[in-house]
Design an enzyme around this catalytic site. Structure first.
Site, PDB file in Angstrom:
ATOM      1  N   ASP A  59       7.391  41.308 -38.589  1.00 37.72           N
ATOM      2  CA  ASP A  59       8.332  42.204 -39.257  1.00 37.72           C
ATOM      3  C   ASP A  59       8.409  41.823 -40.726  1.00 37.72           C
ATOM      4  O   ASP A  59       7.896  40.781 -41.130  1.00 37.72           O
ATOM      5  CB  ASP A  59       9.707  42.207 -38.569  1.00 37.72           C
ATOM      6  CG  ASP A  59      10.501  40.928 -38.768  1.00 37.72           C
ATOM      7  OD1 ASP A  59       9.874  39.868 -38.969  1.00 37.72           O
ATOM      8  OD2 ASP A  59      11.745  40.988 -38.717  1.00 37.72           O
ATOM      9  N   TYR A  61       9.445  40.562 -44.541  1.00 41.23           N
ATOM     10  CA  TYR A  61      10.254  39.483 -45.099  1.00 41.23           C
ATOM     11  C   TYR A  61      11.682  39.997 -45.282  1.00 41.23           C
ATOM     12  O   TYR A  61      11.888  41.159 -45.626  1.00 41.23           O
ATOM     13  CB  TYR A  61       9.701  39.048 -46.457  1.00 41.23           C
ATOM     14  CG  TYR A  61       8.325  38.433 -46.415  1.00 41.23           C
ATOM     15  CD1 TYR A  61       8.088  37.222 -45.772  1.00 41.23           C
ATOM     16  CD2 TYR A  61       7.243  39.057 -47.045  1.00 41.23           C
ATOM     17  CE1 TYR A  61       6.822  36.648 -45.758  1.00 41.23           C
ATOM     18  CE2 TYR A  61       5.972  38.486 -47.039  1.00 41.23           C
ATOM     19  CZ  TYR A  61       5.777  37.284 -46.388  1.00 41.23           C
ATOM     20  OH  TYR A  61       4.522  36.717 -46.367  1.00 41.23           O
ATOM     21  N   PHE A  72       2.690  40.458 -44.719  1.00 36.10           N
ATOM     22  CA  PHE A  72       2.400  39.203 -45.422  1.00 36.10           C
ATOM     23  C   PHE A  72       2.456  39.303 -46.949  1.00 36.10           C
ATOM     24  O   PHE A  72       2.408  38.292 -47.636  1.00 36.10           O
ATOM     25  CB  PHE A  72       1.033  38.615 -44.995  1.00 36.10           C
ATOM     26  CG  PHE A  72       0.975  38.247 -43.545  1.00 36.10           C
ATOM     27  CD1 PHE A  72       1.632  37.115 -43.074  1.00 36.10           C
ATOM     28  CD2 PHE A  72       0.290  39.037 -42.636  1.00 36.10           C
ATOM     29  CE1 PHE A  72       1.594  36.779 -41.719  1.00 36.10           C
ATOM     30  CE2 PHE A  72       0.245  38.710 -41.280  1.00 36.10           C
ATOM     31  CZ  PHE A  72       0.899  37.565 -40.828  1.00 36.10           C
ATOM     32  N   HIS A 180      -0.751  31.197 -36.145  1.00 38.13           N
ATOM     33  CA  HIS A 180      -0.098  31.925 -37.242  1.00 38.13           C
ATOM     34  C   HIS A 180      -0.177  31.094 -38.524  1.00 38.13           C
ATOM     35  O   HIS A 180      -0.171  29.857 -38.474  1.00 38.13           O
ATOM     36  CB  HIS A 180       1.365  32.184 -36.861  1.00 38.13           C
ATOM     37  CG  HIS A 180       2.041  33.201 -37.715  1.00 38.13           C
ATOM     38  ND1 HIS A 180       2.622  32.882 -38.927  1.00 38.13           N
ATOM     39  CD2 HIS A 180       2.226  34.532 -37.544  1.00 38.13           C
ATOM     40  CE1 HIS A 180       3.137  33.977 -39.450  1.00 38.13           C
ATOM     41  NE2 HIS A 180       2.905  34.991 -38.641  1.00 38.13           N
TER      42      HIS A 180
END
Length: 222
Positions: A59, A61, A72, A180
């Site tokens: 989701d 920031y 990202f 991740h």
């Protein structure tokens, strides 16, 4: 085929109308990210016919000025978040490219769909819009890309993204899966995974133009 046609089935549904109403209500009541006009930026910058790579995020920031509609990515004037910093570290380790620009718009314009599974978030509350219903919409997008395209690279960083493999025809597409890039997980298999060279090697093998992962070159007019 433009997104409007690509997604017409789901976007004409009662479900999607209700989702949009819920999202509009959240934005009226609370401070939410990204800015309303950037909620669908990932799709706007990367139309279906251009897609070569899909990178899935969870989701947006949730701190001020960070989310800009691309997974990202943040705006260039914003401090680099830890996950993005680790992505850039791996890019440098992998291809010796030192990237300074935080906004990944140039990646998107080259065919990298930077798609968050949930497209909005309440300020300062991670995963706060996970229950709104975005996942049905983004699952539809992932499945539709898998069904209608061939030789797409799907990048699944972390367990949340890796769950989406059930939506992808692995016989038609190339899957890159690792830990991740967040500081909590990057040393458990993200660092050293060389995703950027793997993507470009595959694209070249399939006679597609590789992605230029460095900064977009801006011409200077004198």
């Amino acid at each position: 085929m433009p997104w409007k046609q690509f997604l017409s089935t789901i976007e004409k549904s009662d479900y999607f109308v209700q989702l949009c109403q819920k999202v509009a209500s959240e934005y009226e009541k609370e401070k939410c990210f990204p800015p309303k006009e950037k909620i669908f930026r990932a799709l706007e910058l990367c139309p279906p016919e251009n897609i070569k790579v899909v990178i899935l995020g969870q989701d947006p920031y949730h701190d001020d000025n960070q989310a800009n509609g691309l997974a990202f990515s943040v705006s260039n004037f914003v401090k680099t978040p830890p996950s993005l910093r680790n992505i850039f570290k791996e890019l440098q380790n992998d291809l010796e490219i030192e990237r300074k620009q935080n906004d990944l718009e140039d990646w998107a314009k080259q065919g990298v769909l930077l798609l968050n599974v949930t497209l909005t978030v309440k300020a300062h509350q991670a995963n706060s819009h996970q229950e709104l219903g975005w996942e049905k919409y983004t699952d539809f997008i992932i499945k539709k890309i898998s069904e209608n395209k061939e030789n797409i690279v799907f990048v699944l960083w972390g367990s949340y993204a890796q769950k989406k493999i059930v939506l992808i025809d692995t016989n038609k597409h190339y899957i890159i899966s690792s830990a991740h890039p967040s500081p909590l997980a990057a040393y458990r298999g993200f660092f050293g995974s060389k995703p950027f060279s793997k993507i470009n090697n595959y694209l070249i093998f399939k006679n597609k133009t590789p992605i230029s992962w460095g900064e977009a070159v801006k011409s200077t007019l004198f």
